[in-house]
Design an enzyme around this catalytic site. Structure first.
Site, mmCIF file in Angstrom:
data_model
loop_
_atom_site.group_PDB
_atom_site.id
_atom_site.type_symbol
_atom_site.label_atom_id
_atom_site.label_comp_id
_atom_site.label_asym_id
_atom_site.label_seq_id
_atom_site.Cartn_x
_atom_site.Cartn_y
_atom_site.Cartn_z
ATOM 1 N N LYS A 1 0.762 -7.060 12.802
ATOM 2 C CA LYS A 1 -0.366 -6.228 12.367
ATOM 3 C C LYS A 1 -1.574 -6.667 13.174
ATOM 4 O O LYS A 1 -2.067 -7.785 13.011
ATOM 5 C CB LYS A 1 -0.614 -6.414 10.867
ATOM 6 C CG LYS A 1 -1.671 -5.481 10.298
ATOM 7 C CD LYS A 1 -1.781 -5.655 8.780
ATOM 8 C CE LYS A 1 -2.739 -4.648 8.183
ATOM 9 N NZ LYS A 1 -2.782 -4.753 6.707
ATOM 10 N N THR B 1 0.824 -1.216 0.000
ATOM 11 C CA THR B 1 0.000 0.000 0.000
ATOM 12 C C THR B 1 0.850 1.255 0.000
ATOM 13 O O THR B 1 0.439 2.294 -0.513
ATOM 14 C CB THR B 1 -0.933 -0.028 1.226
ATOM 15 O OG1 THR B 1 -1.798 -1.142 1.076
ATOM 16 C CG2 THR B 1 -1.756 1.236 1.357
ATOM 17 N N GLU C 1 -0.870 -27.304 28.306
ATOM 18 C CA GLU C 1 -2.202 -27.715 27.830
ATOM 19 C C GLU C 1 -2.199 -29.145 27.305
ATOM 20 O O GLU C 1 -3.223 -29.817 27.289
ATOM 21 C CB GLU C 1 -2.652 -26.793 26.691
ATOM 22 C CG GLU C 1 -3.190 -25.457 27.129
ATOM 23 C CD GLU C 1 -4.643 -25.527 27.588
ATOM 24 O OE1 GLU C 1 -5.277 -26.572 27.400
ATOM 25 O OE2 GLU C 1 -5.106 -24.523 28.150
ATOM 26 N N THR D 1 1.738 -4.248 4.267
ATOM 27 C CA THR D 1 1.652 -4.488 5.712
ATOM 28 C C THR D 1 1.097 -5.865 6.063
ATOM 29 O O THR D 1 1.259 -6.321 7.192
ATOM 30 C CB THR D 1 0.784 -3.412 6.394
ATOM 31 O OG1 THR D 1 -0.490 -3.395 5.772
ATOM 32 C CG2 THR D 1 1.434 -2.052 6.307
ATOM 33 N N ASP D 2 0.423 -6.521 5.110
ATOM 34 C CA ASP D 2 -0.245 -7.793 5.458
ATOM 35 C C ASP D 2 0.731 -8.866 5.931
ATOM 36 O O ASP D 2 0.424 -9.634 6.837
ATOM 37 C CB ASP D 2 -1.058 -8.314 4.260
ATOM 38 C CG ASP D 2 -2.312 -7.482 4.027
ATOM 39 O OD1 ASP D 2 -2.595 -6.601 4.863
ATOM 40 O OD2 ASP D 2 -3.005 -7.714 3.017
ATOM 41 N N TYR E 1 -8.308 0.809 -3.106
ATOM 42 C CA TYR E 1 -7.204 1.276 -3.955
ATOM 43 C C TYR E 1 -6.483 0.040 -4.477
ATOM 44 O O TYR E 1 -6.801 -1.086 -4.090
ATOM 45 C CB TYR E 1 -6.227 2.132 -3.131
ATOM 46 C CG TYR E 1 -5.675 1.368 -1.941
ATOM 47 C CD1 TYR E 1 -6.325 1.381 -0.719
ATOM 48 C CD2 TYR E 1 -4.543 0.561 -2.073
ATOM 49 C CE1 TYR E 1 -5.858 0.630 0.355
ATOM 50 C CE2 TYR E 1 -4.078 -0.194 -1.008
ATOM 51 C CZ TYR E 1 -4.736 -0.153 0.201
ATOM 52 O OH TYR E 1 -4.286 -0.905 1.246
#
Ligand SMILES: NC(=O)C[C@H](N)C(=O)O
Length: 337
Positions: free
Chosen positions: A173, A20, A294, A100-101, A34
């Site tokens: 992110k 972006t 766990e 950024t992903d 965009y």
């Protein structure tokens, strides 16, 4: 002579990959609609004349893609170019513009495999440059400021978003529509304001110079996949991923990387077949998975990803598997990196 030394600017190379920060929309009101990866690096640099006061900046277009489409081959290509530049005595710092992903994945990958103490800064933006209040310009300006500073040396791969300096290992992110999208469970390392960086803490985990991994020795990355867990989960995806050739499966588990009783037997069987099972957590603000808490990891010969989220656990697993397929060694690496 003295004046000359005082004003000698650092040489910073900006490697552009798309995202972006190189995006363009139809109107200034389009902050979320965009196309990513449209604007070339020369144009991005030319749009910020103030960069020339920080450093001698030159750009290189390594690829032009939206980061959700980054492949392992892209990671290797970028990693090798970063390594070549870091080895050059004419280069003082490297900036990588990135979508950024998957920025957190690339930053962590470089943090593991680059043998340099020169600053490596990964940067993106949440809004395209054509939008009102676009964040890319300042993020890139900040990235170059940090890349050209001596204080950034030896701190591992860094990320500059929203005025913060984050560790590439820790940052993720967390929000996808705000400019304050990147956070770390352990907090930023510092701030960058008006081209000057202010530091508050240091990364504690092994990275770059102190890492046992080196991009120069990595020919290819093995197939590591992620299976997401939730209520009523079935073993279908785990089995399919293994059948397709995954060497390790990251269990993106609930809570403390917990595993539904419906899939435990299948994961045990996959491990017996040689697939590494790595328990991570998909909780939003930072998982924390402990061994044998766990599930009896010692008994099942599983590995825990500790605080690494599933996508970062995939990166470390791939890099680690280039060295060893021993689950105890893998676990050591998951504690140390
Ligand atoms: N903000 C962004 O950069 C998102 C974009 N999809 C990318 O990762 O390339």
């Amino acid at each position: 002579k003295e004046v000359e030394t005082q004003t000698k600017l650092a040489n910073v190379v900006v490697l552009a990959t798309g995202g972006t920060i190189a995006g363009a929309g139809a109107s200034a009101a389009n902050s979320a609609t965009y196309q990513a990866a449209k604007v070339g690096i020369e144009q991005l640099i030319a749009g910020i004349p103030e960069l020339s006061k920080l450093a001698n900046v030159r750009g290189e277009q390594v690829m032009q893609i939206a980061s959700e489409s980054i492949t392992n081959d892209n990671l290797l290509q970028l990693g090798r170019r970063v390594s070549e530049l870091a080895d050059s005595k004419d280069v003082d710092g490297i900036v990588i513009t990135h979508g950024t992903d998957t920025l957190e994945e690339t930053a962590y990958f470089l943090n593991l495999v680059e043998k340099t103490d020169k600053p490596i800064i990964v940067v993106g933006s949440m809004r395209p440059g054509t939008a009102m209040s676009a964040d890319g310009m300042l993020n890139l300006y900040n990235a170059v400021a940090v890349a050209s500073s001596k204080e950034a040396r030896g701190k591992g791969v860094l990320v500059t978003m929203n005025d913060e300096i984050q560790s590439g290992r820790d940052v993720s992110k967390m929000i996808n529509i705000k400019t304050e999208a990147f956070k770390s469970a352990w907090g930023p390392l510092g701030m960058v304001v008006e081209g000057k960086s202010y530091w508050f803490r240091l990364p504690a985990k092994r990275h770059t110079m102190d890492s046992e991994f080196d991009i120069k020795n990595i020919k290819s990355l093995p197939d590591v996949e992620i299976a997401y867990s939730y209520g009523n989960v079935s073993d279908t995806s785990y089995k399919a991923l293994a059948q397709a050739g995954a060497k390790a499966i990251i269990h993106a588990g609930t809570g403390n990387g917990s595993v539904s009783s419906r899939v435990v037997p299948s994961l045990q069987a996959l491990r017996k077949d040689g697939v590494q099972i790595i328990r991570s957590s998909h909780v939003n603000a930072g998982g924390f998975v402990l061994r044998n808490a766990e599930q009896p990891d010692d008994k099942y010969d599983w590995v825990v990803a500790h605080d690494l989220n599933p996508q970062k656990a995939r990166i470390l697993a791939m890099v680690a598997l280039t060295k060893t397929n021993d689950s105890k060694e893998l676990q050591r690496m998951f504690w140390e990196y």
